[in-house]
Design a protein around this motif. Structure first.
Motif, PDB file in Angstrom:
ATOM      1  N   LEU A  73      29.945  -5.905   8.782  1.00 19.90           N
ATOM      2  CA  LEU A  73      30.072  -5.539  10.223  1.00 19.90           C
ATOM      3  C   LEU A  73      30.353  -4.181  10.666  1.00 19.90           C
ATOM      4  O   LEU A  73      29.904  -3.530  11.300  1.00 19.90           O
ATOM      5  CB  LEU A  73      30.908  -6.566  11.037  1.00 19.90           C
ATOM      6  CG  LEU A  73      30.308  -7.951  11.748  1.00 19.90           C
ATOM      7  CD1 LEU A  73      31.249  -8.343  12.380  1.00 19.90           C
ATOM      8  CD2 LEU A  73      28.878  -7.231  12.367  1.00 19.90           C
ATOM      9  N   SER A  78      26.104  -3.220  14.897  1.00 20.83           N
ATOM     10  CA  SER A  78      26.515  -4.435  15.611  1.00 20.83           C
ATOM     11  C   SER A  78      26.927  -3.881  17.115  1.00 20.83           C
ATOM     12  O   SER A  78      27.439  -2.831  17.244  1.00 20.83           O
ATOM     13  CB  SER A  78      27.816  -5.076  14.726  1.00 20.83           C
ATOM     14  OG  SER A  78      28.455  -5.999  16.007  1.00 20.83           O
ATOM     15  N   GLN A  79      26.481  -4.704  17.791  1.00 26.90           N
ATOM     16  CA  GLN A  79      26.757  -4.640  19.323  1.00 26.90           C
ATOM     17  C   GLN A  79      27.316  -5.594  19.919  1.00 26.90           C
ATOM     18  O   GLN A  79      27.316  -5.936  21.107  1.00 26.90           O
ATOM     19  CB  GLN A  79      25.285  -4.461  20.072  1.00 26.90           C
ATOM     20  CG  GLN A  79      24.539  -3.231  19.566  1.00 26.90           C
ATOM     21  CD  GLN A  79      25.215  -2.033  20.359  1.00 26.90           C
ATOM     22  OE1 GLN A  79      25.475  -1.549  21.454  1.00 26.90           O
ATOM     23  NE2 GLN A  79      25.774  -1.011  19.307  1.00 26.90           N
ATOM     24  N   GLY A  80      28.077  -6.471  18.790  1.00 27.33           N
ATOM     25  CA  GLY A  80      29.128  -7.420  19.426  1.00 27.33           C
ATOM     26  C   GLY A  80      28.223  -8.933  19.437  1.00 27.33           C
ATOM     27  O   GLY A  80      27.032  -8.947  19.197  1.00 27.33           O
ATOM     28  N   PRO A  82      27.789 -12.796  21.388  1.00 23.22           N
ATOM     29  CA  PRO A  82      27.617 -13.545  22.790  1.00 23.22           C
ATOM     30  C   PRO A  82      28.937 -14.700  22.687  1.00 23.22           C
ATOM     31  O   PRO A  82      28.852 -15.428  23.727  1.00 23.22           O
ATOM     32  CB  PRO A  82      26.212 -13.889  23.149  1.00 23.22           C
ATOM     33  CG  PRO A  82      25.598 -13.807  21.971  1.00 23.22           C
ATOM     34  CD  PRO A  82      26.287 -12.982  20.885  1.00 23.22           C
ATOM     35  N   GLY A  83      29.274 -14.955  21.523  1.00 24.04           N
ATOM     36  CA  GLY A  83      29.810 -16.421  21.337  1.00 24.04           C
ATOM     37  C   GLY A  83      30.082 -16.981  20.080  1.00 24.04           C
ATOM     38  O   GLY A  83      29.413 -16.313  18.941  1.00 24.04           O
ATOM     39  N   LYS A 114      17.046  -7.416  26.025  1.00 24.50           N
ATOM     40  CA  LYS A 114      17.518  -6.194  25.553  1.00 24.50           C
ATOM     41  C   LYS A 114      16.799  -5.330  24.408  1.00 24.50           C
ATOM     42  O   LYS A 114      16.972  -5.534  23.205  1.00 24.50           O
ATOM     43  CB  LYS A 114      18.944  -6.179  24.822  1.00 24.50           C
ATOM     44  CG  LYS A 114      20.004  -6.710  25.762  1.00 24.50           C
ATOM     45  CD  LYS A 114      21.460  -6.679  25.302  1.00 24.50           C
ATOM     46  CE  LYS A 114      22.573  -7.135  26.246  1.00 24.50           C
ATOM     47  NZ  LYS A 114      22.514  -8.513  26.804  1.00 24.50           N
ATOM     48  N   ILE A 117      17.165  -4.230  20.565  1.00 29.36           N
ATOM     49  CA  ILE A 117      18.333  -5.048  19.841  1.00 29.36           C
ATOM     50  C   ILE A 117      17.849  -6.395  19.232  1.00 29.36           C
ATOM     51  O   ILE A 117      16.971  -7.133  19.810  1.00 29.36           O
ATOM     52  CB  ILE A 117      19.485  -5.208  21.089  1.00 29.36           C
ATOM     53  CG1 ILE A 117      19.830  -3.749  21.490  1.00 29.36           C
ATOM     54  CG2 ILE A 117      20.642  -6.034  20.512  1.00 29.36           C
ATOM     55  CD1 ILE A 117      21.417  -3.748  21.306  1.00 29.36           C
ATOM     56  N   MET A 142      24.606  -9.410  17.701  1.00 31.29           N
ATOM     57  CA  MET A 142      23.587  -8.472  18.190  1.00 31.29           C
ATOM     58  C   MET A 142      23.482  -7.125  17.172  1.00 31.29           C
ATOM     59  O   MET A 142      24.715  -6.722  17.005  1.00 31.29           O
ATOM     60  CB  MET A 142      23.292  -7.824  19.374  1.00 31.29           C
ATOM     61  CG  MET A 142      23.445  -9.274  20.416  1.00 31.29           C
ATOM     62  SD  MET A 142      23.953  -8.892  21.980  1.00 31.29           S
ATOM     63  CE  MET A 142      25.521  -8.824  22.139  1.00 31.29           C
TER      64      MET A 142
END
Lengths: 153, 153
Positions: A73, A78-80, A82-83, A114, A117, A142
């Motif tokens: 990572l 990486s853009q994080g 969502p869960g 987005k 992405i 993402m």
């Protein structure tokens, strides 16, 4: 080269760990985030159904996150996330256990909301030194697409 | 009196927080467990889709765990949790945000495999100071039944 969305091909597998968990770490994390007796006290851990001083499930998850960061990572766009779709703590992680595992790409899709992405879904499996699965999870992360990076380069 | 399985009646709701998250905490957690740029560096956070120095989702989850411990878990006969059904990180948690929320009992059942232990399923909702949901999750936690405690008392 840092990994972009396109590098996460279906079925690609990344190695996690190994990482040994100490009693001191278990207690330190638990004192801050999950001060239940079986996570902060050896005797209480032994008396519980966990069978010993056991890491908080959230500590196991955080250690898994760190192994994932080190594996692929941090070296990615990486853009994080969502869960987490689900997280199973199948066996207790006890003091001195050594964790390792892998993250496998199980689904990829471009995000309509987005542009530029893409979302990559992983299945994560973490086991202990006895090859027992201790943590199984699936979640999506993402990543920036290569075409965007090439345009801004 | 410490809470046992029978105290977790359907619909019972426990208050979580409040808890303010500092930039220093965000960076400290991320350096140890999730060293991605947007979690350890202010400028990288602002440049990311998160819009600022943002807590790792796992940090948000750990803080939620601590709020739950303080609200009802430490003062209960909890036997730990087998995992998390799902966890949604709906909005970034940014430095100086104040989190609060609640855990609501949505299901209870005796465990056939572990006599004397019952499983309580919760829905957890955590919001920031703007009343935006930042974290939504459901998971089940095991508790000792009162009948067992009375027998061993």
């Amino acid at each position: 080269m840092k990994l972009s969305y396109e590098d996460f091909e279906l079925g690609r597998r990344f190695t996690l760990g190994p990482r040994t968990v100490t009693a001191a770490e278990i207690i330190e994390f638990a004192r801050e985030f999950d001060p239940q007796p079986m996570h902060v006290d050896e005797a209480a851990g032994r008396a519980s159904i966990l069978g010993g001083l056991a890491a908080s499930g959230w500590h196991t998850s955080a250690l898994f996150m760190r192994m994932m960061a080190d594996s692929f990572l941090v070296d990615s766009f990486s853009q994080g996330a969502p869960g987490v779709d689900f997280m199973e703590w199948r066996k207790p992680v006890l003091a001195s256990d050594t964790l390792s595992g892998h993250s496998t790409v199980v689904e990829t899709r471009a995000l309509r909301s987005k542009p530029g992405i893409g979302m990559v879904k992983f299945r994560h499996e973490v086991e202990n030194q006895k090859n027992e699965l201790v943590c199984v999870s699936e979640n999506s992360i993402m990543f920036v697409m290569r075409e965007v990076l090439e345009k801004t380069a």
